[in-house]
Design an enzyme around this catalytic site. Structure first.
Site: not given
Length: 225
Positions: A12-13, A16-17, A38, A42, A55, A116
């Protein structure tokens, strides 16, 4: 002919976006009729229009096809935690058939659909379903986003192996500079190119925060997908 791709990350982080925005922009430059998806998000905020995830909003903005928010993001949760935890708390089970139905609607409107993911490859959606399970069922080619930082080589190789073990095509990978490049940056990229069994689509440089409204498609080469 419809092209479909699933974007996952080494963690995560990792951007990806940012990478998904670049991919949608690059496909648009090639004249493709694009749609971003998407399916599960969350970490969202309440707005006058309802619960919204940043996102998903970026994908909506960068899609050629005009899409309502619900079409882009059918499962939206406020708490920034694993989807299977918050969905259980809210008694809102995440169902694979709903994710697939949303994808079918986008495929009917676009010729280039980008999905995504949330978190990493094995993000759980329920006690019996992961995002990886759904991607495998849909047989989506995968694009891996590598946030270039300490530890990324191991995470990238493990994720690439997991994708291939699922019988899916690792279509390519993107290097995303999540921090200003350090002195070993070139060596990291060289190692990643050697160890990831897929072509590198490009490198998105460190551009600071809040960059999904900037022109990013120029950094990618989709001709090798």
């Amino acid at each position: 002919m419809i092209e479909r791709y699933y974007v996952t990350g080494t963690d995560t982080e990792v951007g990806k976006t940012v990478a998904s925005t670049a991919l949608l922009q690059a496909a648009r430059l090639l004249g493709r009729r694009t749609a971003g998806y998407k399916p599960v998000a969350s970490g969202s905020e309440m707005t006058p229009d309802g619960l919204r995830n940043s996102d998903a909003l970026a994908l909506q903005r960068n899609s050629v096809v005009p899409l309502g928010y619900a079409a882009v993001n059918p499962y939206t949760f406020a708490e920034p935690t694993s989807p299977h935890i918050v969905s259980a708390d809210e008694l809102r089970p995440i169902e694979a058939r709903v994710l697939s139905a949303g994808l079918r609607k986008l495929e009917a409107q676009a010729d280039w659909v980008l999905v995504e993911g949330a978190g990493g490859w094995y993000t759980p959606l329920s006690p019996t379903l992961t995002l990886a399970d759904w991607v495998k069922g849909e047989q989506l080619p995968v694009i891996l986003v590598v946030g270039v930082k300490l530890g990324c080589i191991n995470h990238a190789v493990l994720t690439a192996q997991a994708v291939q073990q699922a019988g899916l095509r690792l279509a390519g990978w993107i290097a995303n500079d999540v921090t200003p490049p350090g002195r070993r940056h070139a060596e990291y990229l060289s190692t990643l190119k050697r160890m990831i069994p897929a072509p590198m689509l490009g490198e998105i440089p460190w551009l600071g925060d809040e960059i999904t409204d900037k022109p990013l498609g120029q950094y990618l080469d989709l001709s090798i997908l």
